[in-house]
Write an enzyme that holds these catalytic residues in place. Structure first.
Site, short mmCIF file in Angstrom:
data_model
loop_
_atom_site.label_atom_id
_atom_site.label_comp_id
_atom_site.label_asym_id
_atom_site.label_seq_id
_atom_site.Cartn_x
_atom_site.Cartn_y
_atom_site.Cartn_z
N GLU A 59 63.15 16.35 41.62
CA GLU A 59 64.41 15.62 41.85
C GLU A 59 64.62 14.55 40.79
O GLU A 59 63.75 13.69 40.57
CB GLU A 59 64.41 14.98 43.26
CG GLU A 59 65.72 14.24 43.56
CD GLU A 59 65.98 14.01 45.04
OE1 GLU A 59 65.25 14.52 45.89
OE2 GLU A 59 66.97 13.30 45.32
N LYS A 76 58.15 21.01 53.90
CA LYS A 76 58.14 20.32 52.59
C LYS A 76 57.74 18.86 52.80
O LYS A 76 58.20 18.23 53.76
CB LYS A 76 59.53 20.42 51.95
CG LYS A 76 59.70 19.56 50.68
CD LYS A 76 60.92 19.97 49.88
CE LYS A 76 62.23 19.33 50.30
NZ LYS A 76 62.28 17.86 50.17
N ASP A 121 65.97 16.42 54.98
CA ASP A 121 66.21 15.19 55.73
C ASP A 121 67.41 14.43 55.16
O ASP A 121 67.80 13.37 55.65
CB ASP A 121 64.95 14.31 55.82
CG ASP A 121 64.45 13.85 54.47
OD1 ASP A 121 65.04 14.24 53.44
OD2 ASP A 121 63.46 13.09 54.44
N SER A 122 68.04 15.01 54.12
CA SER A 122 69.33 14.48 53.64
C SER A 122 70.36 14.52 54.77
O SER A 122 71.39 13.86 54.68
CB SER A 122 69.84 15.31 52.45
OG SER A 122 69.85 16.69 52.77
N GLU A 136 57.14 15.05 50.56
CA GLU A 136 57.41 14.34 49.30
C GLU A 136 56.14 13.66 48.80
O GLU A 136 55.49 12.93 49.55
CB GLU A 136 58.49 13.27 49.54
CG GLU A 136 59.85 13.84 49.83
CD GLU A 136 60.92 12.76 49.98
OE1 GLU A 136 60.66 11.57 49.70
OE2 GLU A 136 62.05 13.13 50.39
N ASP A 151 62.08 19.95 56.01
CA ASP A 151 61.49 18.70 55.53
C ASP A 151 60.67 18.03 56.64
O ASP A 151 61.13 17.92 57.77
CB ASP A 151 62.62 17.71 55.15
CG ASP A 151 62.87 17.66 53.66
OD1 ASP A 151 61.99 18.10 52.88
OD2 ASP A 151 63.95 17.17 53.27
#
Ligand code: KIV
Length: 257
Positions: free
Chosen positions: A176, A110, A42-43, A112, A81
């Site tokens: 991260e 993925k 999602d960057s 978080e 993501d």
């Protein structure tokens, strides 16, 4: 278990795992040649859309970019993501994870977080969703962007969360911006691979945003090393195009009907 996931797991303590981001078919065709894992991160919110936060990235954006990426992938494991606010509870998470997998044909998703999303993680895994974890700096919810695991209590919390994710059944996890000795200890303490971003050489693999490492996206983040300067190659090409059009050298007969 997906054979590509098995291959990733087999690399632990043997070979470094390469993970690269891609947001389109053209990039995926290239990352696929060098990466074990192609991540539709999602960057893309900051890199492509200039958002100040990944919170603004939508499920539709992730799905559309992932469909494009899918077309460029032959061998690497494709992970997508789950964007912010798409896994707030078990039901929502499962519906959206299934939607991502069905519409993009990715291999895994993925999410978080650790202890806070324990029940959601457990629910997805129970429902056979291949899942990658993400600990340390969590861009979707982080207040301040700073490195993680710098004192004993942060270190212990991260270690506990990594063990928790492993016990729940994630096949791998991103670490991260995790302090070196913490990343080292986590990697040593769990059997699944850790993929670091700004988390030292001790992780089982490394990931960077492809646009950052190629110098396409300008950033001053400490852990980003510029391995190429694609922007200047693009500038040179465009300059030549402009010159030839201006001088009426392009399109010559060869390029005309
Ligand atoms: O969004 C992303 O690209 C990521 C990686 C940088 C780990 O989560």
């Amino acid at each position: 278990m997906n054979s590509k996931i098995k291959k990733i797991l087999s690399k632990k303590n043997k070979k470094k795992i390469i993970c690269l981001t891609a947001y389109s078919k053209s990039f995926a065709e290239v990352t696929d040649k060098y990466a074990d894992i192609t991540l539709v991160g999602d960057s893309l919110g900051s890199v492509l859309y200039n958002y100040d936060t990944t919170k603004k990235v939508t499920l539709t954006q992730m799905i559309e970019h992932s469909k494009s990426v899918r077309k460029g992938i032959k061998t690497s494991l494709m992970v997508v993501d789950m964007p912010y606010n798409t896994y707030r509870n078990k039901k929502e998470a499962l519906i959206n994870a299934k939607k991502i997998i069905k519409s993009t044909k990715c291999d895994a998703v993925k999410m978080e977080g650790g202890a806070k999303i324990k029940d959601i993680t457990q629910h997805l895994i129970k429902n056979k969703i291949p899942l990658m974890g993400h600990l340390g700096l969590l861009p979707q919810t982080a207040g301040k962007f700073r490195f993680q695991g710098k004192n004993k209590s942060e270190k212990n919390k991260l270690l506990k969360e990594a063990k928790l994710l492993e016990s729940l059944g994630v096949f791998s996890m991103i670490l991260e911006c995790v302090e070196t000795s913490t990343a080292k200890e986590i990697t040593k303490s769990i059997k699944i691979p850790t993929i670091g971003i700004g988390s030292s050489v001790y992780c089982d693999g490394q990931v960077l945003v492809t646009d950052d490492l190629l110098g396409l996206n300008e950033t001053n983040i400490r852990f980003v090393k510029k391995f190429a300067n694609i922007k200047s190659a693009i500038k040179n090409g465009l300059k030549k195009f402009k010159k030839e059009v201006t001088n009426k050298n392009y399109p010559s007969k060869k390029y005309s009907y």
